[in-house]
Write a protein that holds these residues in place. Structure first.
Motif, PDB file in Angstrom:
ATOM      1  N   VAL A 226       0.869  -1.189   0.000  1.00 39.31           N
ATOM      2  CA  VAL A 226       0.000   0.000   0.000  1.00 39.31           C
ATOM      3  C   VAL A 226       0.899   1.230   0.000  1.00 39.31           C
ATOM      4  O   VAL A 226       1.898   1.267   0.717  1.00 39.31           O
ATOM      5  CB  VAL A 226      -0.931   0.040   1.236  1.00 39.31           C
ATOM      6  CG1 VAL A 226      -1.778   1.310   1.238  1.00 39.31           C
ATOM      7  CG2 VAL A 226      -1.816  -1.197   1.311  1.00 39.31           C
TER       8      VAL A 226
ATOM      9  N   VAL B 250       0.939   5.348   0.756  1.00 41.27           N
ATOM     10  CA  VAL B 250       0.188   6.411   1.419  1.00 41.27           C
ATOM     11  C   VAL B 250       0.891   7.736   1.186  1.00 41.27           C
ATOM     12  O   VAL B 250       2.096   7.860   1.434  1.00 41.27           O
ATOM     13  CB  VAL B 250       0.059   6.163   2.941  1.00 41.27           C
ATOM     14  CG1 VAL B 250      -0.741   7.297   3.587  1.00 41.27           C
ATOM     15  CG2 VAL B 250      -0.601   4.824   3.222  1.00 41.27           C
TER      16      VAL B 250
ATOM     17  N   ILE C 205      -3.489   5.382  -0.922  1.00 41.03           N
ATOM     18  CA  ILE C 205      -4.297   6.146   0.022  1.00 41.03           C
ATOM     19  C   ILE C 205      -3.768   7.569  -0.002  1.00 41.03           C
ATOM     20  O   ILE C 205      -2.562   7.799   0.152  1.00 41.03           O
ATOM     21  CB  ILE C 205      -4.200   5.577   1.448  1.00 41.03           C
ATOM     22  CG1 ILE C 205      -4.779   4.153   1.495  1.00 41.03           C
ATOM     23  CG2 ILE C 205      -4.928   6.476   2.453  1.00 41.03           C
ATOM     24  CD1 ILE C 205      -4.512   3.442   2.807  1.00 41.03           C
TER      25      ILE C 205
ATOM     26  N   HIS D  12     -11.591   6.977  -5.867  1.00 45.12           N
ATOM     27  CA  HIS D  12     -11.977   6.398  -4.580  1.00 45.12           C
ATOM     28  C   HIS D  12     -12.733   5.083  -4.799  1.00 45.12           C
ATOM     29  O   HIS D  12     -13.676   4.999  -5.572  1.00 45.12           O
ATOM     30  CB  HIS D  12     -12.860   7.404  -3.843  1.00 45.12           C
ATOM     31  CG  HIS D  12     -13.113   7.085  -2.409  1.00 45.12           C
ATOM     32  ND1 HIS D  12     -12.097   6.915  -1.494  1.00 45.12           N
ATOM     33  CD2 HIS D  12     -14.273   6.912  -1.730  1.00 45.12           C
ATOM     34  CE1 HIS D  12     -12.623   6.659  -0.300  1.00 45.12           C
ATOM     35  NE2 HIS D  12     -13.939   6.654  -0.419  1.00 45.12           N
TER      36      HIS D  12
ATOM     37  N   GLY E 279      -7.859   3.240  -5.192  1.00 45.23           N
ATOM     38  CA  GLY E 279      -7.376   3.469  -3.839  1.00 45.23           C
ATOM     39  C   GLY E 279      -8.435   4.110  -2.978  1.00 45.23           C
ATOM     40  O   GLY E 279      -9.630   4.025  -3.288  1.00 45.23           O
ATOM     41  N   LEU E 280      -8.016   4.773  -1.920  1.00 44.91           N
ATOM     42  CA  LEU E 280      -8.931   5.420  -0.989  1.00 44.91           C
ATOM     43  C   LEU E 280      -8.487   6.860  -0.751  1.00 44.91           C
ATOM     44  O   LEU E 280      -7.297   7.129  -0.594  1.00 44.91           O
ATOM     45  CB  LEU E 280      -8.964   4.678   0.355  1.00 44.91           C
ATOM     46  CG  LEU E 280      -9.466   3.228   0.341  1.00 44.91           C
ATOM     47  CD1 LEU E 280      -9.300   2.599   1.720  1.00 44.91           C
ATOM     48  CD2 LEU E 280     -10.917   3.152  -0.107  1.00 44.91           C
TER      49      LEU E 280
ATOM     50  N   VAL F 286      -8.949  10.096   1.851  1.00 48.61           N
ATOM     51  CA  VAL F 286      -9.303  10.312   3.258  1.00 48.61           C
ATOM     52  C   VAL F 286      -9.306  11.813   3.548  1.00 48.61           C
ATOM     53  O   VAL F 286      -8.689  12.591   2.827  1.00 48.61           O
ATOM     54  CB  VAL F 286      -8.316   9.600   4.209  1.00 48.61           C
ATOM     55  CG1 VAL F 286      -8.315   8.099   3.955  1.00 48.61           C
ATOM     56  CG2 VAL F 286      -6.907  10.168   4.058  1.00 48.61           C
TER      57      VAL F 286
ATOM     58  N   VAL G 178      -6.348   8.068   8.180  1.00 48.96           N
ATOM     59  CA  VAL G 178      -5.286   7.354   7.476  1.00 48.96           C
ATOM     60  C   VAL G 178      -5.143   5.949   8.047  1.00 48.96           C
ATOM     61  O   VAL G 178      -5.068   4.962   7.301  1.00 48.96           O
ATOM     62  CB  VAL G 178      -3.948   8.120   7.577  1.00 48.96           C
ATOM     63  CG1 VAL G 178      -2.793   7.261   7.047  1.00 48.96           C
ATOM     64  CG2 VAL G 178      -4.015   9.432   6.819  1.00 48.96           C
TER      65      VAL G 178
ATOM     66  N   ALA H  46      -8.015   3.694   6.946  1.00 45.94           N
ATOM     67  CA  ALA H  46      -7.892   3.282   5.546  1.00 45.94           C
ATOM     68  C   ALA H  46      -6.802   2.231   5.381  1.00 45.94           C
ATOM     69  O   ALA H  46      -6.962   1.257   4.626  1.00 45.94           O
ATOM     70  CB  ALA H  46      -7.592   4.506   4.683  1.00 45.94           C
ATOM     71  N   VAL H  47      -5.677   2.410   6.078  1.00 47.39           N
ATOM     72  CA  VAL H  47      -4.602   1.416   6.023  1.00 47.39           C
ATOM     73  C   VAL H  47      -5.105   0.081   6.549  1.00 47.39           C
ATOM     74  O   VAL H  47      -4.863  -0.978   5.943  1.00 47.39           O
ATOM     75  CB  VAL H  47      -3.383   1.901   6.832  1.00 47.39           C
ATOM     76  CG1 VAL H  47      -2.385   0.760   7.051  1.00 47.39           C
ATOM     77  CG2 VAL H  47      -2.694   3.059   6.115  1.00 47.39           C
TER      78      VAL H  47
ATOM     79  N   ARG I 252      -6.681  -4.982  -2.581  1.00 49.34           N
ATOM     80  CA  ARG I 252      -5.408  -4.330  -2.874  1.00 49.34           C
ATOM     81  C   ARG I 252      -4.955  -4.655  -4.294  1.00 49.34           C
ATOM     82  O   ARG I 252      -4.515  -3.771  -5.041  1.00 49.34           O
ATOM     83  CB  ARG I 252      -4.321  -4.771  -1.883  1.00 49.34           C
ATOM     84  CG  ARG I 252      -4.527  -4.293  -0.476  1.00 49.34           C
ATOM     85  CD  ARG I 252      -3.219  -4.287   0.303  1.00 49.34           C
ATOM     86  NE  ARG I 252      -2.517  -5.559   0.298  1.00 49.34           N
ATOM     87  CZ  ARG I 252      -2.673  -6.522   1.191  1.00 49.34           C
ATOM     88  NH1 ARG I 252      -3.550  -6.371   2.181  1.00 49.34           N
ATOM     89  NH2 ARG I 252      -1.971  -7.640   1.123  1.00 49.34           N
TER      90      ARG I 252
ATOM     91  N   LEU J  81     -15.509   5.242   5.551  1.00 45.63           N
ATOM     92  CA  LEU J  81     -14.472   4.425   6.162  1.00 45.63           C
ATOM     93  C   LEU J  81     -14.970   3.839   7.476  1.00 45.63           C
ATOM     94  O   LEU J  81     -15.754   4.475   8.187  1.00 45.63           O
ATOM     95  CB  LEU J  81     -13.230   5.268   6.418  1.00 45.63           C
ATOM     96  CG  LEU J  81     -12.496   5.728   5.158  1.00 45.63           C
ATOM     97  CD1 LEU J  81     -11.397   6.685   5.542  1.00 45.63           C
ATOM     98  CD2 LEU J  81     -11.944   4.560   4.402  1.00 45.63           C
TER      99      LEU J  81
END
Length: 424
Positions: A277, A279, A302, A315, A319-320, A322, A330, A333-334, A344, A422
Protein backbone atom coordinates in the motif's frame (compact mmCIF):
# COMPACT_ATOMS: atom_id res chain seq x y z
CA UNK A 1 11.85 26.69 -31.36
CA UNK A 2 14.19 28.27 -28.83
CA UNK A 3 13.00 28.01 -25.21
CA UNK A 4 14.53 29.34 -22.02
CA UNK A 5 13.39 27.40 -18.96
CA UNK A 6 13.83 29.43 -15.78
CA UNK A 7 13.35 27.06 -12.87
CA UNK A 8 13.63 27.34 -9.10
CA UNK A 9 14.97 23.76 -8.96
CA UNK A 10 16.90 21.33 -11.16
CA UNK A 11 18.95 18.15 -10.56
CA UNK A 12 20.87 17.29 -8.46
CA UNK A 13 17.90 18.45 -6.37
CA UNK A 14 15.26 15.73 -6.07
CA UNK A 15 11.70 17.04 -6.17
CA UNK A 16 8.74 17.34 -8.51
CA UNK A 17 9.80 20.65 -10.06
CA UNK A 18 13.34 19.47 -10.82
CA UNK A 19 12.10 16.20 -12.29
CA UNK A 20 9.44 17.71 -14.56
CA UNK A 21 11.83 20.40 -15.83
CA UNK A 22 14.41 17.77 -16.68
CA UNK A 23 11.87 15.68 -18.59
CA UNK A 24 10.59 18.79 -20.38
CA UNK A 25 14.07 19.84 -21.48
CA UNK A 26 14.88 16.32 -22.67
CA UNK A 27 11.64 16.22 -24.69
CA UNK A 28 12.38 19.55 -26.32
CA UNK A 29 15.76 18.24 -27.46
CA UNK A 30 14.23 15.02 -28.81
CA UNK A 31 11.70 17.04 -30.81
CA UNK A 32 14.45 19.16 -32.38
CA UNK A 33 14.00 22.31 -30.26
CA UNK A 34 16.72 24.24 -28.41
CA UNK A 35 16.17 24.62 -24.66
CA UNK A 36 18.33 26.51 -22.18
CA UNK A 37 17.86 25.85 -18.46
CA UNK A 38 18.57 28.65 -15.95
CA UNK A 39 18.53 27.54 -12.31
CA UNK A 40 20.03 28.31 -8.89
CA UNK A 41 23.46 26.74 -8.42
CA UNK A 42 23.33 23.60 -6.26
CA UNK A 43 25.17 23.22 -2.98
CA UNK A 44 28.90 22.68 -3.33
CA UNK A 45 29.65 19.00 -3.86
CA UNK A 46 26.05 18.03 -4.71
CA UNK A 47 25.87 15.26 -7.28
CA UNK A 48 23.08 13.96 -9.46
CA UNK A 49 21.75 10.49 -8.61
CA UNK A 50 22.82 7.79 -11.10
CA UNK A 51 20.57 7.56 -14.13
CA UNK A 52 19.07 11.03 -13.62
CA UNK A 53 19.69 12.30 -17.15
CA UNK A 54 18.62 10.57 -20.34
CA UNK A 55 20.40 10.39 -23.67
CA UNK A 56 19.44 13.98 -24.53
CA UNK A 57 21.34 15.40 -21.53
CA UNK A 58 24.43 16.44 -23.48
CA UNK A 59 22.32 18.84 -25.55
CA UNK A 60 20.76 20.67 -22.56
CA UNK A 61 22.85 23.74 -21.70
CA UNK A 62 22.43 24.88 -18.09
CA UNK A 63 23.25 28.30 -16.62
CA UNK A 64 23.80 28.26 -12.85
CA UNK A 65 22.86 31.41 -10.92
CA UNK A 66 24.67 32.04 -7.60
CA UNK A 67 22.45 30.88 -4.74
CA UNK A 68 22.14 30.50 -0.99
CA UNK A 69 20.38 27.85 1.13
CA UNK A 70 16.89 28.66 2.37
CA UNK A 71 17.18 29.41 6.11
CA UNK A 72 15.89 26.47 8.09
CA UNK A 73 15.72 24.23 5.01
CA UNK A 74 19.20 24.08 3.42
CA UNK A 75 18.13 21.49 0.83
CA UNK A 76 16.28 24.31 -0.98
CA UNK A 77 18.43 26.85 -2.83
CA UNK A 78 17.38 30.47 -3.44
CA UNK A 79 18.91 32.36 -6.38
CA UNK A 80 20.73 35.57 -5.55
CA UNK A 81 20.34 38.70 -7.70
CA UNK A 82 22.61 38.34 -10.72
CA UNK A 83 23.06 39.83 -14.16
CA UNK A 84 23.65 36.32 -15.47
CA UNK A 85 19.90 35.70 -15.77
CA UNK A 86 19.22 38.60 -18.16
CA UNK A 87 22.38 37.87 -20.13
CA UNK A 88 21.48 34.19 -20.48
CA UNK A 89 17.91 34.85 -21.60
CA UNK A 90 18.87 37.58 -24.07
CA UNK A 91 21.77 35.55 -25.40
CA UNK A 92 19.60 32.53 -26.17
CA UNK A 93 17.12 34.66 -28.19
CA UNK A 94 14.10 32.60 -27.08
CA UNK A 95 10.73 32.36 -28.76
CA UNK A 96 9.15 31.44 -25.40
CA UNK A 97 10.26 31.74 -21.78
CA UNK A 98 9.06 28.82 -19.61
CA UNK A 99 8.88 29.67 -15.90
CA UNK A 100 8.81 26.56 -13.73
CA UNK A 101 7.19 27.18 -10.34
CA UNK A 102 8.17 30.87 -10.49
CA UNK A 103 8.66 32.69 -7.22
CA UNK A 104 12.16 34.17 -6.79
CA UNK A 105 14.29 33.43 -9.86
CA UNK A 106 11.12 32.93 -11.91
CA UNK A 107 9.79 36.37 -10.96
CA UNK A 108 13.01 37.90 -12.24
CA UNK A 109 12.74 35.76 -15.35
CA UNK A 110 9.26 37.17 -15.98
CA UNK A 111 10.66 40.71 -15.79
CA UNK A 112 13.41 39.86 -18.25
CA UNK A 113 10.93 38.27 -20.68
CA UNK A 114 8.70 41.34 -20.49
CA UNK A 115 11.61 43.68 -21.22
CA UNK A 116 12.58 41.58 -24.23
CA UNK A 117 8.99 41.31 -25.49
CA UNK A 118 9.04 37.51 -25.29
CA UNK A 119 5.86 35.67 -24.21
CA UNK A 120 6.16 33.68 -21.00
CA UNK A 121 4.39 30.51 -19.93
CA UNK A 122 4.22 30.16 -16.13
CA UNK A 123 3.91 26.63 -14.77
CA UNK A 124 2.31 26.45 -11.33
CA UNK A 125 3.73 23.50 -9.43
CA UNK A 126 4.14 24.42 -5.76
CA UNK A 127 1.47 25.57 -3.30
CA UNK A 128 3.71 28.27 -1.86
CA UNK A 129 0.82 29.93 -0.04
CA UNK A 130 0.00 26.64 1.65
CA UNK A 131 3.65 26.14 2.53
CA UNK A 132 3.74 29.61 4.11
CA UNK A 133 0.78 28.61 6.25
CA UNK A 134 2.34 25.25 7.13
CA UNK A 135 5.53 26.97 8.26
CA UNK A 136 3.46 29.63 10.11
CA UNK A 137 5.19 32.45 8.27
CA UNK A 138 3.87 35.57 9.94
CA UNK A 139 0.81 33.69 11.26
CA UNK A 140 -1.22 34.21 8.10
CA UNK A 141 0.70 37.20 6.71
CA UNK A 142 3.07 34.82 4.94
CA UNK A 143 0.22 33.08 3.14
CA UNK A 144 -1.31 36.38 1.98
CA UNK A 145 2.08 37.65 0.84
CA UNK A 146 2.68 34.41 -1.08
CA UNK A 147 -0.60 34.82 -2.97
CA UNK A 148 0.25 38.43 -3.80
CA UNK A 149 3.54 37.24 -5.24
CA UNK A 150 1.87 34.39 -7.16
CA UNK A 151 -0.73 36.76 -8.65
CA UNK A 152 1.89 39.33 -9.64
CA UNK A 153 4.00 36.76 -11.49
CA UNK A 154 1.24 34.74 -13.11
CA UNK A 155 -0.88 37.71 -14.20
CA UNK A 156 2.06 38.83 -16.31
CA UNK A 157 2.25 35.44 -18.06
CA UNK A 158 0.69 34.79 -21.44
CA UNK A 159 -0.62 31.52 -20.00
CA UNK A 160 -0.51 29.77 -16.65
CA UNK A 161 -0.43 25.99 -16.72
CA UNK A 162 -1.84 24.17 -13.69
CA UNK A 163 -1.13 20.47 -13.07
CA UNK A 164 -4.57 19.50 -11.74
CA UNK A 165 -8.19 20.58 -11.55
CA UNK A 166 -8.01 21.71 -7.89
CA UNK A 167 -4.83 23.70 -8.54
CA UNK A 168 -6.43 25.44 -11.53
CA UNK A 169 -9.53 26.28 -9.55
CA UNK A 170 -7.42 27.62 -6.68
CA UNK A 171 -5.47 29.89 -9.01
CA UNK A 172 -8.61 31.21 -10.66
CA UNK A 173 -10.27 31.83 -7.30
CA UNK A 174 -7.25 33.94 -6.29
CA UNK A 175 -7.41 36.12 -9.38
CA UNK A 176 -4.93 34.45 -11.73
CA UNK A 177 -6.15 34.72 -15.37
CA UNK A 178 -5.58 32.52 -18.43
CA UNK A 179 -5.25 29.26 -16.48
CA UNK A 180 -5.23 26.00 -18.39
CA UNK A 181 -4.34 22.40 -17.62
CA UNK A 182 -0.99 20.71 -18.13
CA UNK A 183 -0.55 17.47 -16.11
CA UNK A 184 2.59 15.44 -15.47
CA UNK A 185 3.82 12.30 -17.13
CA UNK A 186 5.04 9.08 -15.57
CA UNK A 187 7.60 6.51 -16.72
CA UNK A 188 5.52 3.35 -16.61
CA UNK A 189 8.50 1.26 -17.74
CA UNK A 190 10.72 2.35 -14.87
CA UNK A 191 7.81 2.17 -12.43
CA UNK A 192 6.36 -1.27 -13.08
CA UNK A 193 4.83 -4.10 -11.00
CA UNK A 194 7.49 -6.41 -12.41
CA UNK A 195 10.09 -4.71 -10.22
CA UNK A 196 8.54 -6.09 -7.04
CA UNK A 197 11.28 -7.75 -4.96
CA UNK A 198 10.03 -10.46 -2.61
CA UNK A 199 13.43 -10.74 -0.93
CA UNK A 200 13.29 -7.04 -0.13
CA UNK A 201 9.75 -7.47 1.17
CA UNK A 202 10.89 -10.23 3.53
CA UNK A 203 13.80 -8.11 4.73
CA UNK A 204 11.56 -5.13 5.49
CA UNK A 205 8.67 -7.20 6.89
CA UNK A 206 10.23 -10.37 8.34
CA UNK A 207 7.00 -11.24 10.13
CA UNK A 208 4.97 -11.13 6.91
CA UNK A 209 3.53 -7.71 7.69
CA UNK A 210 1.74 -5.64 5.07
CA UNK A 211 4.23 -3.04 3.80
CA UNK A 212 2.73 0.45 3.88
CA UNK A 213 5.03 3.07 2.41
CA UNK A 214 5.52 6.79 1.94
CA UNK A 215 7.96 8.18 -0.62
CA UNK A 216 8.96 11.83 -0.71
CA UNK A 217 10.53 14.70 1.16
CA UNK A 218 10.38 14.64 4.93
CA UNK A 219 9.28 18.21 5.64
CA UNK A 220 6.51 19.78 7.75
CA UNK A 221 4.17 20.44 4.81
CA UNK A 222 4.20 16.73 3.86
CA UNK A 223 2.61 15.76 7.20
CA UNK A 224 4.30 12.35 7.31
CA UNK A 225 3.55 12.41 11.05
CA UNK A 226 0.00 11.39 10.09
CA UNK A 227 1.35 7.86 9.57
CA UNK A 228 2.08 7.47 13.29
CA UNK A 229 -1.24 5.81 14.12
CA UNK A 230 -0.91 3.44 11.16
CA UNK A 231 2.63 2.51 12.19
CA UNK A 232 1.37 0.76 15.36
CA UNK A 233 -1.37 -1.28 13.66
CA UNK A 234 -0.91 -5.03 14.11
CA UNK A 235 0.34 -6.76 10.97
CA UNK A 236 1.49 -3.49 9.37
CA UNK A 237 5.04 -2.26 8.78
CA UNK A 238 5.47 1.37 7.73
CA UNK A 239 8.38 2.13 5.39
CA UNK A 240 9.50 5.71 4.75
CA UNK A 241 11.63 6.51 1.71
CA UNK A 242 13.09 10.01 1.57
CA UNK A 243 14.98 12.58 3.58
CA UNK A 244 14.52 16.10 4.87
CA UNK A 245 14.45 18.28 7.97
CA UNK A 246 11.59 16.36 9.62
CA UNK A 247 13.47 13.03 9.61
CA UNK A 248 14.72 13.10 13.26
CA UNK A 249 11.30 13.92 14.67
CA UNK A 250 9.56 11.31 12.53
CA UNK A 251 12.00 8.61 13.58
CA UNK A 252 11.30 9.44 17.22
CA UNK A 253 7.52 9.45 16.65
CA UNK A 254 7.49 6.14 14.71
CA UNK A 255 10.13 3.87 16.27
CA UNK A 256 8.60 0.82 14.62
CA UNK A 257 8.86 2.21 11.11
CA UNK A 258 11.71 1.55 8.70
CA UNK A 259 13.46 4.65 7.33
CA UNK A 260 15.38 3.93 4.14
CA UNK A 261 16.58 7.44 3.37
CA UNK A 262 16.70 8.77 -0.17
CA UNK A 263 16.45 6.24 -2.99
CA UNK A 264 16.69 6.92 -6.72
CA UNK A 265 16.65 5.15 -10.07
CA UNK A 266 16.16 1.39 -10.16
CA UNK A 267 16.39 1.17 -6.39
CA UNK A 268 13.46 3.60 -5.99
CA UNK A 269 11.40 1.69 -8.57
CA UNK A 270 12.03 -1.53 -6.66
CA UNK A 271 10.93 0.10 -3.39
CA UNK A 272 7.69 1.34 -4.94
CA UNK A 273 6.77 -2.00 -6.49
CA UNK A 274 7.57 -3.91 -3.29
CA UNK A 275 5.03 -1.95 -1.25
CA UNK A 276 1.59 -3.41 -0.58
CA UNK A 277 0.00 0.00 0.00
CA UNK A 278 1.25 3.50 -0.78
CA UNK A 279 0.19 6.41 1.42
CA UNK A 280 0.66 10.08 0.68
CA UNK A 281 -0.16 12.34 3.59
CA UNK A 282 0.58 15.85 2.28
CA UNK A 283 -2.51 18.09 1.97
CA UNK A 284 -0.76 20.73 -0.19
CA UNK A 285 0.06 18.79 -3.36
CA UNK A 286 -0.76 20.57 -6.62
CA UNK A 287 -0.29 17.25 -8.44
CA UNK A 288 1.55 14.52 -6.46
CA UNK A 289 3.92 12.68 -8.77
CA UNK A 290 4.63 9.90 -6.29
CA UNK A 291 0.96 8.87 -6.43
CA UNK A 292 1.34 8.34 -10.20
CA UNK A 293 4.55 6.40 -9.68
CA UNK A 294 2.87 4.14 -7.12
CA UNK A 295 -0.06 3.57 -9.48
CA UNK A 296 2.32 2.73 -12.33
CA UNK A 297 3.98 0.25 -9.96
CA UNK A 298 0.64 -1.50 -9.45
CA UNK A 299 0.27 -0.39 -5.82
CA UNK A 300 -3.04 0.80 -4.32
CA UNK A 301 -2.97 4.37 -3.04
CA UNK A 302 -4.30 6.15 0.02
CA UNK A 303 -4.20 9.92 -0.31
CA UNK A 304 -5.80 13.07 1.06
CA UNK A 305 -9.03 14.33 -0.50
CA UNK A 306 -7.34 17.61 -1.37
CA UNK A 307 -5.31 19.02 -4.22
CA UNK A 308 -3.79 16.88 -6.95
CA UNK A 309 -4.74 13.46 -5.50
CA UNK A 310 -8.40 14.30 -6.19
CA UNK A 311 -7.59 14.07 -9.91
CA UNK A 312 -5.43 10.97 -9.59
CA UNK A 313 -7.04 8.60 -7.08
CA UNK A 314 -10.42 7.12 -7.98
CA UNK A 315 -11.98 6.40 -4.58
CA UNK A 316 -12.86 2.68 -4.21
CA UNK A 317 -11.36 1.91 -7.64
CA UNK A 318 -7.63 2.67 -7.53
CA UNK A 319 -7.38 3.47 -3.84
CA UNK A 320 -8.93 5.42 -0.99
CA UNK A 321 -9.22 9.15 -0.35
CA UNK A 322 -9.30 10.31 3.26
CA UNK A 323 -9.96 13.65 4.95
CA UNK A 324 -6.76 15.72 4.88
CA UNK A 325 -4.75 16.19 8.09
CA UNK A 326 -6.57 13.28 9.78
CA UNK A 327 -4.17 10.62 11.08
CA UNK A 328 -7.00 8.47 12.46
CA UNK A 329 -8.62 8.36 9.01
CA UNK A 330 -5.29 7.35 7.48
CA UNK A 331 -4.98 4.52 10.00
CA UNK A 332 -8.53 3.31 9.29
CA UNK A 333 -7.89 3.28 5.55
CA UNK A 334 -4.60 1.42 6.02
CA UNK A 335 -6.32 -1.16 8.24
CA UNK A 336 -9.09 -1.58 5.67
CA UNK A 337 -6.69 -2.35 2.81
CA UNK A 338 -4.26 -4.33 4.95
CA UNK A 339 -7.08 -6.76 5.74
CA UNK A 340 -8.15 -7.21 2.11
CA UNK A 341 -5.42 -8.49 -0.27
CA UNK A 342 -7.95 -9.12 -3.06
CA UNK A 343 -9.01 -5.48 -3.01
CA UNK A 344 -5.41 -4.33 -2.87
CA UNK A 345 -4.64 -6.32 -6.01
CA UNK A 346 -7.72 -4.99 -7.83
CA UNK A 347 -6.94 -1.38 -6.93
CA UNK A 348 -3.32 -1.83 -7.98
CA UNK A 349 -4.27 -3.27 -11.37
CA UNK A 350 -6.83 -0.52 -11.98
CA UNK A 351 -4.31 2.16 -11.04
CA UNK A 352 -1.69 0.76 -13.38
CA UNK A 353 -4.19 0.67 -16.26
CA UNK A 354 -5.17 4.28 -15.63
CA UNK A 355 -1.68 5.82 -15.85
CA UNK A 356 0.08 3.92 -18.62
CA UNK A 357 -1.09 6.42 -21.28
CA UNK A 358 0.34 9.36 -19.31
CA UNK A 359 3.81 9.20 -20.82
CA UNK A 360 6.28 12.07 -20.62
CA UNK A 361 6.30 12.08 -24.43
CA UNK A 362 2.55 12.69 -24.63
CA UNK A 363 2.68 15.32 -21.89
CA UNK A 364 5.65 16.99 -23.60
CA UNK A 365 3.76 17.19 -26.90
CA UNK A 366 0.83 18.78 -25.06
CA UNK A 367 3.21 21.42 -23.70
CA UNK A 368 4.47 22.12 -27.22
CA UNK A 369 0.90 22.78 -28.31
CA UNK A 370 0.52 25.24 -25.44
CA UNK A 371 3.70 26.98 -26.63
CA UNK A 372 2.40 27.10 -30.21
CA UNK A 373 -0.87 28.68 -29.12
CA UNK A 374 0.89 31.26 -26.96
CA UNK A 375 3.17 32.18 -29.87
CA UNK A 376 0.19 32.47 -32.22
CA UNK A 377 -1.62 34.75 -29.76
CA UNK A 378 1.54 36.83 -29.35
CA UNK A 379 1.71 37.32 -33.10
CA UNK A 380 -1.95 38.29 -33.28
CA UNK A 381 -3.17 35.06 -34.85
CA UNK A 382 -6.64 34.08 -33.56
CA UNK A 383 -6.59 30.84 -31.58
CA UNK A 384 -9.68 28.83 -30.70
CA UNK A 385 -9.03 28.67 -26.96
CA UNK A 386 -11.40 27.85 -24.11
CA UNK A 387 -12.53 30.39 -21.57
CA UNK A 388 -10.43 30.80 -18.43
CA UNK A 389 -10.97 28.10 -15.85
CA UNK A 390 -13.77 28.89 -13.43
CA UNK A 391 -15.06 25.44 -12.63
CA UNK A 392 -13.88 22.22 -14.22
CA UNK A 393 -10.54 22.63 -15.94
CA UNK A 394 -10.75 23.51 -19.60
CA UNK A 395 -7.83 22.56 -21.81
CA UNK A 396 -7.18 23.74 -25.38
CA UNK A 397 -6.25 20.21 -26.41
CA UNK A 398 -7.31 16.78 -25.15
CA UNK A 399 -5.79 15.96 -21.78
CA UNK A 400 -3.20 13.19 -22.00
CA UNK A 401 -4.71 10.13 -20.39
CA UNK A 402 -7.64 10.21 -17.99
CA UNK A 403 -6.03 12.79 -15.73
CA UNK A 404 -9.26 14.16 -14.32
CA UNK A 405 -11.07 10.86 -14.41
CA UNK A 406 -10.21 10.09 -10.80
CA UNK A 407 -12.68 12.57 -9.38
CA UNK A 408 -15.25 11.90 -12.08
CA UNK A 409 -14.95 8.16 -11.63
CA UNK A 410 -16.22 8.03 -8.12
CA UNK A 411 -14.13 10.26 -5.87
CA UNK A 412 -16.47 11.80 -3.31
CA UNK A 413 -17.01 15.53 -3.53
CA UNK A 414 -15.76 16.27 -0.05
CA UNK A 415 -13.80 14.84 2.83
CA UNK A 416 -16.86 14.35 5.07
CA UNK A 417 -18.36 11.87 2.61
CA UNK A 418 -15.09 9.94 2.53
CA UNK A 419 -14.88 9.87 6.30
CA UNK A 420 -18.39 8.42 6.54
CA UNK A 421 -17.49 5.59 4.16
CA UNK A 422 -14.47 4.43 6.16
CA UNK A 423 -14.97 2.02 9.07
CA UNK A 424 -14.85 3.54 12.51
Amino acid sequence: MRVVIVTESFPPEVNGVAHSVLRTAEHLVRRGHRPLVVTPAPARGAQCPPGTFGSAAAEIPVVLIPSMPLPGYPQVRIALPSRQLAAAVAGHRPDVVHLASPFVLGARGMQVAARLGVPAVAVYQTDLAGYAHAYRAGRGLGEAAAWRRIRAVHRAAARTLAPSTPAAQDLTAHGVPRVQLWPRGVDSVRFHPGHRDEALHRALAPGGEVLVGYVGRLAPEKRVDLLAAASVLPGVRVVVVGDGPSAPGLKAAMPGAVFLGRRTGEELARCFATLDVFVHTGPLETFCQTVQEAMASGVPVIGPAAGGPLDLVAHHRTGLLVPPRDGAAVARAVAELAADPVRRAAYGQAGRAEVTARTWEAVGDLLLRHYAEVLAEHRGVPVASPAPVVGPVASPVPVVGPVVEGSAAGAPADAETIAEELPA
